[in-house]
Write an enzyme that holds these catalytic residues in place. Structure first.
Site, PDB file in Angstrom:
ATOM      1  N   GLU A 236       0.842  -1.206   0.000  1.00 54.39           N
ATOM      2  CA  GLU A 236       0.000   0.000   0.000  1.00 54.39           C
ATOM      3  C   GLU A 236       0.876   1.256   0.000  1.00 54.39           C
ATOM      4  O   GLU A 236       0.592   2.229  -0.696  1.00 54.39           O
ATOM      5  CB  GLU A 236      -0.922  -0.023   1.228  1.00 54.39           C
ATOM      6  CG  GLU A 236      -1.762   1.222   1.416  1.00 54.39           C
ATOM      7  CD  GLU A 236      -1.792   1.700   2.853  1.00 54.39           C
ATOM      8  OE1 GLU A 236      -1.503   2.890   3.097  1.00 54.39           O
ATOM      9  OE2 GLU A 236      -2.102   0.887   3.744  1.00 54.39           O
TER      10      GLU A 236
ATOM     11  N   GLU B  83      10.129   2.350   2.629  1.00 55.78           N
ATOM     12  CA  GLU B  83       8.803   2.206   3.226  1.00 55.78           C
ATOM     13  C   GLU B  83       8.665   0.925   4.037  1.00 55.78           C
ATOM     14  O   GLU B  83       7.933   0.897   5.023  1.00 55.78           O
ATOM     15  CB  GLU B  83       7.724   2.241   2.129  1.00 55.78           C
ATOM     16  CG  GLU B  83       7.669   3.541   1.365  1.00 55.78           C
ATOM     17  CD  GLU B  83       7.255   4.714   2.246  1.00 55.78           C
ATOM     18  OE1 GLU B  83       6.349   4.549   3.078  1.00 55.78           O
ATOM     19  OE2 GLU B  83       7.857   5.791   2.105  1.00 55.78           O
TER      20      GLU B  83
END
Length: 1012
Positions: free
Chosen positions: A88, A161
């Site tokens: 995501e 991330e």
């Protein structure tokens, strides 16, 4: 005017049922499968399928200008590495059409959207936005579709991330070169998601809930990611998961609002049409099978240092119920859950919490209908170890008693009345709430059309209920058995240290693997450092790259004049009234403020407990259960709270008092007023149960507060920092900040034998003046209801005490001189804030300060604190009304680096050669909030609550649109650089106390129990 009328007529045409396509119609690569008109929700739903890929599309046509889009994918997690969550994040780091770093975050200041985000749920991931601007809608839809279907998924994005190993402070290491300090070169696990989930695991409530999910749904892994498993995820696995799951054949699209469906489908088909159909992820997981009899699970979690050490257990008992696709049965089970648990008068509250078995409900309590099968859980927090085995038999006894007694029809009517008001209340985010309501069930195979059928569901329920014994029969079917899962989390004093040790061991193992493959320790360290510096270099390009590929709306699209909200002010029967006459669907919204001057600190700090107590104790004539039933039957809720506000013309001055709110159907307004008066004036603080009930309120508040702080630590840090600057901020901190936490936990820790006489005496003192004095009120209603509401208000005023209250004049506030304050709390990451005083709302310098906060956030701080520093969030803010400019960081693994960035940010802004585009982006991002849609009951509230006139707001609007680059540099120099030189700032950090918290810091201990 005619042009606007024509535009409105065009919008209505695309939402009228007769104008919409018919089942079987082909539209831009889609086929309309079916449609459903839902008059009670004023909408028409259309279910379409993409011909080539099979992607499903649900469109809800409604006369609402706040249009919504979402694309979502079924993402059953294969393990606990958090691959759906990390994916995501990484999809938003660049795509084929928008090949720049972080187009999602760089779009934030280029859109007038009022909502933009992405979410990872347990078995699906979705990307929604909302906007009222049609060009903005097209822009964002293009970015979202390209980001999800064609992301670049670079390895550097995965390491940024997701996770990586690297030196703790690479900037300092790079600057020092050969003289770098060992602590800066120390190798640690890093990554935005990794640090986010470490922060989540600091939250005992989250940990309890996620571990419960692990055991009730053993087939569904942790989609967010367990930090202990995140470091097993490889870049290759991430790419494979995207290829298999982020495909149109596995997608569900949602559009809502008054924009033409055909325009949406044309753009969506252009994006989906290049894909071939594949088999989607259709696995719908079921919870554990409990038909073989009871099961028990016990595991360990952290100790809460702020509550009684003997009441640290969390435990629950759960049943697996029927298919949630039976919407009538599922609705009925939700009703049973509400009747059993909702309110202080509910049987399970009285039997479990009021009797002292626990202090509050556990996070999984209630009916969960989001999966294929429903789950009903009842659990408690704040339980003593010896009481844990008592929960299940006690719950079963209460359920048997309720089954024999049956359910009171008036209580059911109260619940149904709340649903009716929910339909009538016009919210500004109806489309987004509709998405959140339909989406989880849609992904578990439940027909969204069934979920929309409000009236059909209610009619079917009433038919079944009329036959008699319906709800009792559902209890027989699902709850009056021993097919249960008992889940318990016990406190472990070693839990935090064990996490640290596990991470150290795992880190050593991972490093040794690299040492082995690299050919030696020196080579491995060199590889880690080189990769970190390479990532830094790539991140460094973020602020200089050409963003020309990104679409944008423009400042010229923002109207210079805003149509003012028409208000009418009058005075009658010793009360000032602000009227807002508008279409409200037969509802009346009421607010009143009783301004209190020179209120003593010892009373102010107890107002939150007072407002909780009057909703708990009952009166001499009515029990709380009876009052709650009346509130549900006759109102949409009434409440009392604390209110303070800075003056728009002088932020150093503030007013404070009590605020009263209520909502009801027009015909029930007199009852709403009676209820407010009864709750405030007649609550019986002298009842024999008052002390014990107040103690339970305190214990419930204290029990979860460590987790509340963990979920919004930056807000607590901001309040604590701002409290040293202005009167209003000091007031807000006392009633809603860390000092309030300290008071509540201190009172909650008093011995059970303490009658709380001193506390109750002060609560009775507050009761004496709560509704005494000169109220000012605001009423929002239809024009036809004004006369009746005016009479009802006059009668209400006649029933109140006429005497006013006065307190001895107080001295001007003395603000803390502590520039740096640290609060030791048991978190694995940090939360921080730096605050500075600025100017009042009406000052011309306020607008450039607001623009500066956006420039710093989007052009500098997000990049430095989040991308480079690894924090989950960070930025600048300008509180226009409060006269405060500040910086914050959230779930931050690198607080020293963040502090340095905050302190240098002002000079960075002064030196920066801002471009026209930079200024344009900042103005657009400010107007996202300024022009966001408002619910009808919020109209005129700026004037009533804060004294912001329409003229003030219009002047501010023009000042914001006219801000220049020179003005931005001037306010950065004056209110940040020079203010820091004068030591005007207040700096606050929360987290684990380390060596860097030296004697220059004031350490404010929160641990009132003295636990380690």
């Amino acid at each position: 005017m005619l042009r606007n009328a024509t535009k409105g007529a065009t919008r209505r045409a695309v939402t009228e049922f007769s104008q919409l396509p018919k089942p079987g119609d082909k539209l831009h690569g889609f086929t309309l499968l079916r449609s459903k008109h839902v008059p009670e929700l004023e909408l028409t739903a259309l279910h379409l399928q993409h011909d080539k890929t099979g992607a499903e599309h649900l469109h809800i046509a409604r006369d609402d200008s706040n249009n919504v889009f979402s694309i979502g994918f079924k993402t059953n997690p294969p393990d606990d590495t958090g691959v759906p969550h990390i994916l995501e994040h990484t999809t938003l780091c660049g795509s084929e059409k928008y090949p720049i770093r972080d187009p999602f975050f760089k779009m934030l200041p280029r859109t007038l959207s009022n909502f933009m985000n992405a979410f990872t749920a347990s078995d699906h991931t979705f990307y929604p936005f909302a906007t009222t601007n049609s060009q903005d809608y097209k822009n964002l839809m293009s970015v979202y579709l390209d980001a999800t279907l064609r992301p670049l998924l670079k390895e550097s994005d995965f390491t940024q991330e997701g996770w990586r190993i690297g030196p703790e402070n690479p900037q300092a290491m790079q600057a020092a070169g050969a003289d770098a300090k060992p602590e800066d070169k120390k190798l640690v696990f890093k990554g935005v998601v990794y640090n986010e989930m470490k922060g989540q695991m600091s939250d005992a409530s989250y940990l309890f809930y996620i571990r419960f999910q692990d055991h009730i749904f053993p087939d569904i892994n942790n989609s967010g990611g367990d930090p202990q498993k995140i470091t097993d995820l490889t870049y290759k696995q991430l790419k494979t998961f995207h290829a298999e799951h982020y495909h149109p054949s596995n997608a569900k699209l949602f559009t809502y609002g008054d924009m033409p469906l055909a325009d949406h489908l044309k753009e969506i088909d252009a994006q989906l049409g290049t894909f071939e159909k594949i088999k989607g992820d259709i696995a719908i997981h079921r919870p554990i099978d409990l038909s073989g009899g009871p099961r028990e699970v016990k595991l360990f979690g952290p100790v809460d240092p702020l509550v009684d050490q003997n009441k640290q257990f969390k435990t629950s008992v759960s049943w697996v119920l029927g298919e949630t696709s039976d919407v009538v049965e599922s609705f009925s089970l939700a009703l049973i859950s509400a009747l059993l648990t909702d309110g202080y008068g509910s049987p399970l509250y009285k039997g479990l919490i009021e009797t002292g078995l626990g202090t509050d409900w556990s996070p999984n309590s209630g009916y969960d209908s989001s999966g294929k099968l429903g789950i009903f859980s009842i659990g408690l927090t704040g339980v003593q170890e010896t009481d844990v085995p008592q929960l299940k038999p006690k719950v079963q006894e209460i359920l048997r008693n309720m089954r024999e007694k049956g359910f009171d029809r008036s209580k059911i009517d109260g619940y149904l009345h709340q649903l009716e008001l929910g339909l009538k209340h016009k919210t500004a985010n109806f489309g987004m709430s509709m998405l959140h309501r339909l989406k989880p069930k849609w992904f578990t195979g439940i027909d969204p059309f069934d979920s929309l059928a409000w009236n059909e569901t209610l009619t079917a329920f009433e038919t079944k209920f009329a036959r008699g014994g319906y709800l009792e029969g559902l209890m027989d079917k699902y709850l009056l058995n021993d097919n249960t899962l008992t889940f318990t989390m016990a406190p472990s004093a070693d839990f935090g240290q064990e996490l640290v040790q596990e991470e150290e061991t795992r880190l050593k193992t991972k490093i040794s693997e690299v040492v082995k493959s690299a050919g030696g320790e020196e080579q491995a360290r060199a590889a880690f450092e080189a990769r970190e510096l390479q990532l830094l270099a790539e991140q460094g390009k973020s602020n200089t790259e050409d963003l020309g590929c990104l679409p944008s709306v423009h400042v010229q699209d923002i109207p210079r004049q805003k149509e003012p909200v028409v208000l009418r002010n009058e005075t009658g029967n010793r009360v000032k009234i602000q009227w807002r006459e508008a279409p409200t669907n037969g509802l009346t919204y009421f607010r009143a403020i009783n301004t209190l001057e020179n209120l003593p600190d010892e009373l102010r700090t107890l107002i939150p407990l007072f407002t909780d107590s009057i909703m708990r104790l009952g009166t001499k004539d009515m029990s709380m259960e009876q009052l709650e039933d009346l509130i549900k039957l006759k109102t949409g809720g009434v409440s009392v709270g604390y209110h303070s506000a800075s003056q728009p013309t002088d932020f150093t001055k503030a007013t404070e008092g009590l605020i009263f709110t209520g909502m009801a159907l027009d015909r029930h307004v007199p009852t709403m007023f009676d209820l407010l008066r009864n709750l405030v004036v007649d609550t019986d603080f002298d009842s024999p149960d008052a002390a014990q009930q107040i103690r339970q309120l305190l214990q419930a508040s204290a029990d979860g507060v460590i987790n509340d702080i963990a979920s919004s630590g930056h807000s607590y840090a901001r309040r604590a920092a701002e409290a040293g600057l202005t009167w209003d901020s000091l007031l807000k901190e006392q009633v809603g900040g860390l000092s309030q936490v300290k008071l509540v936990t201190s009172l909650a820790s008093r011995p059970e034998t303490d009658p709380l006489e001193d506390v109750i005496a002060k609560l009775k003192q507050i009761q004496q003046f709560a509704l005494a004095g000169n109220l000012r009120t605001a009423i929002t209603c239809d024009s036809g209801s004004v006369e009746d509401n005016s009479k009802a208000l006059s009668n209400f005023m006649d029933s109140l005490p006429a005497n006013s209250v006065s307190f001895p004049r107080r001295e001007a506030p003395k603000f803390s001189r502590n520039i740096k304050t640290f609060y030791p709390l048991p978190y694995q990451v940090y939360y921080g804030a730096l605050a500075l005083p600025t100017v009042s709302y009406t000052s011309p310098q306020g607008a450039p300060l607001q623009i500066l906060s956006q420039l710093l956030t989007h052009k500098h701080l997000h990049h430095e604190i989040r991308e480079k520093g690894g924090a989950y969030g960070g930025g600048a803010y300008s509180r226009a009304l409060d006269g405060i400019f500040g910086f914050y960081s959230y779930r931050d693994p690198n607080p020293l680096n963040t502090m340095s960035i905050m302190q240098k940010a002002g000079q960075w802004a002064v030196n920066k050669q801002w471009s026209d585009r930079d200024l344009e982006d900042a103005k657009i991002s400010v107007f996202q909030g300024v022009d966001a849609p408002r619910a009808v009951n919020e109209e005129g509230m700026g004037n009533f609550l804060y004294g912001l006139t329409e003229e003030m707001k219009q002047q501010r609007r023009e000042q914001l649109l006219d801000v220049t680059k020179d003005q931005v540099r001037e306010v950065a120099q004056k209110y940040i650089v020079e203010a820091l030189d004068k030591q005007s700032e207040r700096l606050v950090f929360l987290g684990e106390k380390r060596d860097w918290v030296d004697k220059s810091w004031t350490v404010n201990e929160m641990d009132i129990n003295g636990a380690e």
